[in-house]
Design a protein around this motif. Structure first.
Motif, mmCIF file in Angstrom:
data_model
loop_
_atom_site.group_PDB
_atom_site.id
_atom_site.type_symbol
_atom_site.label_atom_id
_atom_site.label_comp_id
_atom_site.label_asym_id
_atom_site.label_seq_id
_atom_site.Cartn_x
_atom_site.Cartn_y
_atom_site.Cartn_z
ATOM 1 N N PRO A 92 -7.327 10.414 40.254
ATOM 2 C CA PRO A 92 -7.265 10.465 38.895
ATOM 3 C C PRO A 92 -5.995 9.204 39.012
ATOM 4 O O PRO A 92 -5.087 8.749 38.018
ATOM 5 C CB PRO A 92 -6.912 11.225 38.148
ATOM 6 C CG PRO A 92 -7.821 12.453 38.973
ATOM 7 C CD PRO A 92 -8.188 11.796 40.395
ATOM 8 N N TRP A 113 -7.942 7.847 30.072
ATOM 9 C CA TRP A 113 -8.979 9.196 30.136
ATOM 10 C C TRP A 113 -10.407 8.908 30.336
ATOM 11 O O TRP A 113 -11.060 9.689 31.316
ATOM 12 C CB TRP A 113 -8.654 9.659 28.505
ATOM 13 C CG TRP A 113 -7.678 10.628 28.294
ATOM 14 C CD1 TRP A 113 -6.469 10.390 27.659
ATOM 15 C CD2 TRP A 113 -6.853 11.838 28.973
ATOM 16 N NE1 TRP A 113 -5.322 11.321 27.389
ATOM 17 C CE2 TRP A 113 -5.382 11.938 28.442
ATOM 18 C CE3 TRP A 113 -7.276 12.483 30.191
ATOM 19 C CZ2 TRP A 113 -4.733 12.971 29.317
ATOM 20 C CZ3 TRP A 113 -6.277 13.535 30.585
ATOM 21 C CH2 TRP A 113 -4.940 13.703 30.483
ATOM 22 N N GLN A 114 -10.702 7.470 29.747
ATOM 23 C CA GLN A 114 -12.556 7.129 30.012
ATOM 24 C C GLN A 114 -12.503 7.289 32.010
ATOM 25 O O GLN A 114 -13.276 7.345 31.817
ATOM 26 C CB GLN A 114 -12.332 6.083 29.366
ATOM 27 C CG GLN A 114 -13.400 6.392 28.796
ATOM 28 C CD GLN A 114 -13.291 4.477 28.548
ATOM 29 O OE1 GLN A 114 -12.451 4.160 28.179
ATOM 30 N NE2 GLN A 114 -14.551 3.691 27.762
ATOM 31 N N PHE A 117 -12.324 10.522 33.357
ATOM 32 C CA PHE A 117 -12.989 11.427 32.753
ATOM 33 C C PHE A 117 -14.161 11.393 33.721
ATOM 34 O O PHE A 117 -14.513 12.296 34.570
ATOM 35 C CB PHE A 117 -13.556 11.559 31.373
ATOM 36 C CG PHE A 117 -14.743 11.998 31.004
ATOM 37 C CD1 PHE A 117 -14.823 13.633 30.769
ATOM 38 C CD2 PHE A 117 -16.057 11.629 30.802
ATOM 39 C CE1 PHE A 117 -15.882 14.204 30.434
ATOM 40 C CE2 PHE A 117 -17.019 12.764 30.257
ATOM 41 C CZ PHE A 117 -16.715 14.058 30.682
ATOM 42 N N ILE A 120 -13.902 12.259 37.340
ATOM 43 C CA ILE A 120 -14.133 14.067 37.499
ATOM 44 C C ILE A 120 -15.252 14.281 37.446
ATOM 45 O O ILE A 120 -15.806 15.003 38.251
ATOM 46 C CB ILE A 120 -13.535 14.981 36.636
ATOM 47 C CG1 ILE A 120 -11.786 14.817 36.963
ATOM 48 C CG2 ILE A 120 -13.479 16.148 36.619
ATOM 49 C CD1 ILE A 120 -10.754 15.395 35.741
ATOM 50 N N ILE A 121 -15.839 13.433 36.795
ATOM 51 C CA ILE A 121 -17.658 14.287 36.964
ATOM 52 C C ILE A 121 -18.296 13.975 38.237
ATOM 53 O O ILE A 121 -18.539 14.126 38.811
ATOM 54 C CB ILE A 121 -18.323 13.175 35.769
ATOM 55 C CG1 ILE A 121 -18.318 13.641 34.765
ATOM 56 C CG2 ILE A 121 -19.988 13.083 35.830
ATOM 57 C CD1 ILE A 121 -18.804 14.000 33.243
#
Ligand SMILES: *C/C=C(C)/C=C/C=C(C)/C=C/C1=C(C)CCCC1(C)C
Length: 246
Positions: A92, A113-114, A117, A120-121
């Motif tokens: 991140p 954030w995209q 996100f 993280i996935i």
């Protein structure tokens, strides 16, 4: 005590090349971290946060490598947990680097954030595949989901908002974003090689690259990507300094 210490360190010097790459990786991250922190004062103010983030990425990695090196040396196993804690913090932060660079060209916080996100996935599914299903054939399914999230990041960086914003920015930013995009496409692609080599499911159930050490592959990937990424940003900050007064 000294006896213990020596018997713990000796295997590195002999033939344990996995332990050796943890050791060298740790040193490299420490050195890079010191370099970025000191160089913060040598770049223009607008680039300081970016260099700070490069320093934080290598600092977090140095601390994790210190523990991973120990863990691997005393158990002979992969430090899966520390590895993923490191990645969930540092990847991140690499997304933050993209955001900071393109912010001057109008990037919105939603883009950050995209990216976060998707990463993280990518990492959570990779962790499930390694830590829970690593010794079962179905590990490849988790690798596949992780891979899809990875390609989504590649897409954003090469064709999505990051690329579009970079094309509106100055030549220095444009060049840096292009180089970082290559890091994501080629440098980050090192990691799935380690995953395929080190998990029972291999590639879609096919066992390939079995002789490769997952940890060696990951350690090489980390050195290239964490330090390389930081150096690209450092070069950007330097080149922007010399052209801004021209
Ligand atoms: C500093 C750490 C970095 C840049 C780590 C990046 C990690 C990846 C790009 C991992 C990707 C994976 C896949 C694309 C599929 C298999 C599972 C992973 C998590 C190894």
């Amino acid at each position: 005590m000294h006896q213990n210490l020596l018997s713990a360190i000796l295997p590195i010097a002999n033939n344990n090349y996995v332990a050796f790459t943890f050791f060298v990786g740790c040193m490299a991250m420490m050195a890079a971290c010191v370099f970025f922190f000191f160089e913060m004062s040598n770049v223009e103010k607008k680039w300081r946060t970016s260099i700070l983030v490069s320093g934080l990425i290598t600092f977090i990695a140095a601390v994790h490598y210190y523990y991973m090196r120990d863990y691997n040396l005393s158990t002979g196993e992969s430090p899966v947990f520390f590895r993923y804690v490191d990645w969930i913090l540092t990847v991140p932060l690499m997304c933050v680097e993209f955001y900071l660079i393109t912010k001057k060209a109008g990037a919105k916080i939603g883009l950050l954030w995209q990216l976060i996100f998707a990463s993280i996935i990518m990492l959570v599914t990779g962790y499930i595949g390694e830590a829970i299903y690593g010794k079962e054939t179905q590990s490849w399914i988790w690798g596949l989901i992780s891979g899809i999230a990875y390609f989504y990041i590649v897409y954003i960086v090469w064709f999505g908002d990051v690329a579009k914003l970079a094309s509106n920015a100055g030549p220095a930013v444009q060049k840096a974003v292009k180089t970082l995009a290559w890091f994501v496409l080629v440098g980050w692609a090192i990691y799935p090689i380690g995953y395929i080599a080190g998990t029972a499911g291999g590639l879609f159930g096919m066992r390939i690259w079995e002789g490769l050490s997952m940890d060696v592959v990951y350690n090489i990937g980390d050195a290239i990507n964490k330090i390389g990424f930081g150096l690209v940003i450092y070069a950007l900050a330097q080149s922007d300094k010399s052209t801004s007064n021209a």
